[in-house]
Design an enzyme around this catalytic site. Structure first.
Site, PDB file in Angstrom:
ATOM      1  N   ALA A  20      30.526 107.890  31.265  1.00 45.73           N
ATOM      2  CA  ALA A  20      29.268 107.994  32.004  1.00 45.73           C
ATOM      3  C   ALA A  20      28.149 108.276  31.006  1.00 45.73           C
ATOM      4  CB  ALA A  20      29.366 109.114  33.027  1.00 45.73           C
ATOM      5  N   GLY A  33      34.517 108.222  31.893  1.00 44.18           N
ATOM      6  CA  GLY A  33      34.417 107.243  32.976  1.00 44.18           C
ATOM      7  C   GLY A  33      34.923 105.867  32.570  1.00 44.18           C
ATOM      8  N   GLU A  42      38.497 105.955  32.978  1.00 47.18           N
ATOM      9  CA  GLU A  42      38.770 105.952  34.423  1.00 47.18           C
ATOM     10  C   GLU A  42      38.648 104.548  35.023  1.00 47.18           C
ATOM     11  OE1 GLU A  42      35.944 109.151  34.889  1.00 47.18           O
ATOM     12  OE2 GLU A  42      37.501 110.438  35.759  1.00 47.18           O
ATOM     13  N   GLU A  69      35.755 114.814  28.766  1.00 48.16           N
ATOM     14  CA  GLU A  69      34.757 115.546  29.557  1.00 48.16           C
ATOM     15  C   GLU A  69      34.779 117.047  29.288  1.00 48.16           C
ATOM     16  OE1 GLU A  69      36.737 113.166  30.687  1.00 48.16           O
ATOM     17  OE2 GLU A  69      35.708 111.870  32.129  1.00 48.16           O
TER      18      GLU A  69
HETATM   19  N1  DAK Z   1      26.469 108.384  27.108  1.00 51.72           N
HETATM   20  C1  DAK Z   1      25.276 108.102  26.537  1.00 51.72           C
HETATM   21  N2  DAK Z   1      25.133 107.665  25.268  1.00 51.72           N
HETATM   22  C2  DAK Z   1      26.260 107.508  24.529  1.00 51.72           C
HETATM   23  C3  DAK Z   1      27.538 107.770  25.074  1.00 51.72           C
HETATM   24  C4  DAK Z   1      27.624 108.218  26.416  1.00 51.72           C
HETATM   25  N3  DAK Z   1      28.769 108.467  27.026  1.00 51.72           N
HETATM   26  N4  DAK Z   1      28.450 107.516  24.096  1.00 51.72           N
HETATM   27  C5  DAK Z   1      27.749 107.105  23.011  1.00 51.72           C
HETATM   28  N5  DAK Z   1      26.439 107.095  23.275  1.00 51.72           N
HETATM   29  C6  DAK Z   1      25.344 106.701  22.383  1.00 51.72           C
HETATM   30  C7  DAK Z   1      25.098 107.740  21.294  1.00 51.72           C
HETATM   31  O1  DAK Z   1      24.294 108.784  21.762  1.00 51.72           O
HETATM   32  C8  DAK Z   1      24.394 106.892  20.255  1.00 51.72           C
HETATM   33  O2  DAK Z   1      23.075 106.692  20.695  1.00 51.72           O
HETATM   34  P1  DAK Z   1      21.834 106.686  19.640  1.00 51.72           P
HETATM   35  O3  DAK Z   1      21.920 107.987  18.938  1.00 51.72           O
HETATM   36  O4  DAK Z   1      22.137 105.502  18.730  1.00 51.72           O
HETATM   37  O5  DAK Z   1      20.630 106.506  20.495  1.00 51.72           O
HETATM   38  C9  DAK Z   1      25.123 105.553  20.361  1.00 51.72           C
HETATM   39  O6  DAK Z   1      25.696 105.531  21.685  1.00 51.72           O
HETATM   40  C10 DAK Z   1      26.233 105.398  19.350  1.00 51.72           C
HETATM   41  O7  DAK Z   1      27.075 106.535  19.448  1.00 51.72           O
HETATM   42  P2  DAK Z   1      27.520 107.375  18.150  1.00 51.72           P
HETATM   43  O8  DAK Z   1      26.439 107.388  17.118  1.00 51.72           O
HETATM   44  O9  DAK Z   1      27.999 108.702  18.646  1.00 51.72           O
HETATM   45  O10 DAK Z   1      28.710 106.484  17.608  1.00 51.72           O
HETATM   46  P3  DAK Z   1      30.064 106.934  16.898  1.00 51.72           P
HETATM   47  O11 DAK Z   1      30.735 105.669  16.498  1.00 51.72           O
HETATM   48  O12 DAK Z   1      29.799 107.984  15.837  1.00 51.72           O
HETATM   49  O13 DAK Z   1      30.917 107.670  18.047  1.00 51.72           O
HETATM   50  C11 DAK Z   1      31.879 107.860  20.270  1.00 51.72           C
HETATM   51  C12 DAK Z   1      31.317 106.925  19.151  1.00 51.72           C
HETATM   52  C13 DAK Z   1      32.141 107.001  21.507  1.00 51.72           C
HETATM   53  C14 DAK Z   1      33.189 108.507  19.801  1.00 51.72           C
HETATM   54  C15 DAK Z   1      30.837 108.986  20.529  1.00 51.72           C
HETATM   55  O14 DAK Z   1      29.564 108.390  20.772  1.00 51.72           O
HETATM   56  C16 DAK Z   1      31.201 109.823  21.714  1.00 51.72           C
HETATM   57  O15 DAK Z   1      31.985 110.765  21.613  1.00 51.72           O
HETATM   58  N6  DAK Z   1      30.576 109.540  22.882  1.00 51.72           N
HETATM   59  C17 DAK Z   1      30.727 110.345  24.067  1.00 51.72           C
HETATM   60  C18 DAK Z   1      32.071 110.107  24.706  1.00 51.72           C
HETATM   61  C19 DAK Z   1      32.243 110.973  25.940  1.00 51.72           C
HETATM   62  O16 DAK Z   1      32.098 112.200  25.872  1.00 51.72           O
HETATM   63  N7  DAK Z   1      32.516 110.312  27.070  1.00 51.72           N
HETATM   64  C20 DAK Z   1      32.639 111.027  28.309  1.00 51.72           C
HETATM   65  C21 DAK Z   1      31.279 111.089  28.988  1.00 51.72           C
HETATM   66  S1  DAK Z   1      31.332 112.084  30.458  1.00 51.72           S
HETATM   67  C22 DAK Z   1      31.772 111.969  38.038  1.00 51.72           C
HETATM   68  C23 DAK Z   1      32.537 110.873  37.691  1.00 51.72           C
HETATM   69  C24 DAK Z   1      32.690 110.516  36.366  1.00 51.72           C
HETATM   70  C25 DAK Z   1      32.089 111.234  35.365  1.00 51.72           C
HETATM   71  C26 DAK Z   1      31.321 112.318  35.715  1.00 51.72           C
HETATM   72  C27 DAK Z   1      31.167 112.692  37.045  1.00 51.72           C
HETATM   73  N8  DAK Z   1      31.629 112.360  39.406  1.00 51.72           N
HETATM   74  C28 DAK Z   1      32.158 111.541  40.491  1.00 51.72           C
HETATM   75  C29 DAK Z   1      30.915 113.519  39.754  1.00 51.72           C
HETATM   76  C30 DAK Z   1      32.276 110.825  34.006  1.00 51.72           C
HETATM   77  C31 DAK Z   1      31.885 111.560  32.970  1.00 51.72           C
HETATM   78  C32 DAK Z   1      31.958 111.028  31.620  1.00 51.72           C
HETATM   79  O17 DAK Z   1      32.389 109.952  31.343  1.00 51.72           O
END
Ligand code: DAK
Length: 259
Positions: free
Chosen positions: A63, A108, A111, A131
């Protein structure tokens, strides 16, 4: 449908293409687009099976954290249904589905892959439910579908730690079904579901539904679901075609029409 999600149809297979570089972060628009693409794929008679694909580099990194960061509790109460809707729409799609996973499938994104019937991963794919590292838990089925797929102990390992698994480990624990070189992920995913093109689509639909609904209930209720779906297939032309073909010409494939 959103520009960030396209349904592309070729040779009976629909590709739901996520297209929001660089990471296919799932913002509200892409979530709505996914629901719409699933609905269209479900309804179109020229779509026998579906591949979900995020392109050559990444499946989806979850997400959109930047969008979520500013949300309040009441925002989440009002909008969290949508987050579950896009995985629900995919899980309930009455056709075989496969996630073609390149690069990251996180949160997500993982998922979305879990809501498909199968997952084909690139050798360099990385999957996980990180998460917990943001102070939340999976909210689009991650705690439920992951535990059903790989068992509670492995699901707790991934969800409570937030660690990523590589493709080899994902295959070993049953999180993915095949691992192929990155350049072959999309083709291998299409191949996996191409056998359903030109098949007895109502029987395929009933089989998927019987297994999925049956897994949620006790055995006797599951057997009843199976019995009713089985009986219902006697209303289809493909049932008559399949049996007549066997009696007159021996074992198939019969010339099914999907009706
Ligand atoms: N959201 C927004 N931006 C993201 C992102 C994300 N999930 N993942 C990456 N980006 C963005 C980074 O901020 C960066 O943006 P800029 O700085 O260039 O503007 C760009 O994409 C490149 O990312 P990185 O510079 O970090 O690239 P790396 O190769 O170093 O790392 C990475 C890639 C995928 C390992 C890292 O970016 C990372 O850890 N990303 C976050 C992964 C994460 O935590 N995913 C889970 C998100 S929470 C719900 C249902 C579902 C959900 C929630 C509620 N309900 C029904 C209530 C779901 C929640 C989630 O998925």
């Amino acid at each position: 449908m959103s520009d960030l999600v396209r349904l592309e149809v070729e040779d009976g297979i629909g590709t739901v293409r996520l297209d929001r570089p660089p990471m296919n972060a799932l913002n509200a628009e892409i979530q709505h687009g996914l629901v719409a693409a699933c609905r269209e794929a479900a309804e179109r008679s020229d779509v026998a099976a579906v591949v979900v694909y995020g392109g050559e580099k990444v499946f989806a990194a979850g997400a959109d954290i930047k969008e979520m960061e500013t949300m309040s509790y009441t925002d989440m109460v009002d909008h969290s249904g949508l987050l579950q809707d896009f995985t629900r729409a995919l899980a309930r799609l009455p056709k075989p589905t496969v996630a073609a996973v390149t690069g990251y499938a996180l949160g997500g994104g993982c998922e979305v892959a879990l809501a498909c019937d199968w997952r084909v991963a690139a050798e360099d794919a990385r999957l996980g439910q990180p998460e917990i590292l943001l102070g939340i838990i999976p909210g689009a089925g991650g705690t439920q579908r992951l535990a059903r797929l790989v068992g509670p102990a492995r699901a707790k390992d991934l969800v409570l730690s937030g660690r990523f698994v590589d493709a080899r480990e994902a295959l070993a624990i049953g999180l993915v079904d095949r691992v192929v070189p990155a350049a072959e992920v999309y083709t291998a995913s299409r191949e996996l579901v191409s056998r359903y093109v030109g098949g007895p689509s109502y029987a395929v639909r009933a089989a998927k539904e019987a297994i999925d609904r049956g897994l949620e209930v006790d055995l006797e209720t599951g057997l009843e679901i199976e019995r009713q779906l089985f009986a219902g297939l006697f209303a289809t032309r493909d049932r008559a075609t399949g049996m007549r073909h066997f009696v007159e010409k021996g074992k198939g494939p019969a010339p099914f029409e999907g009706s």
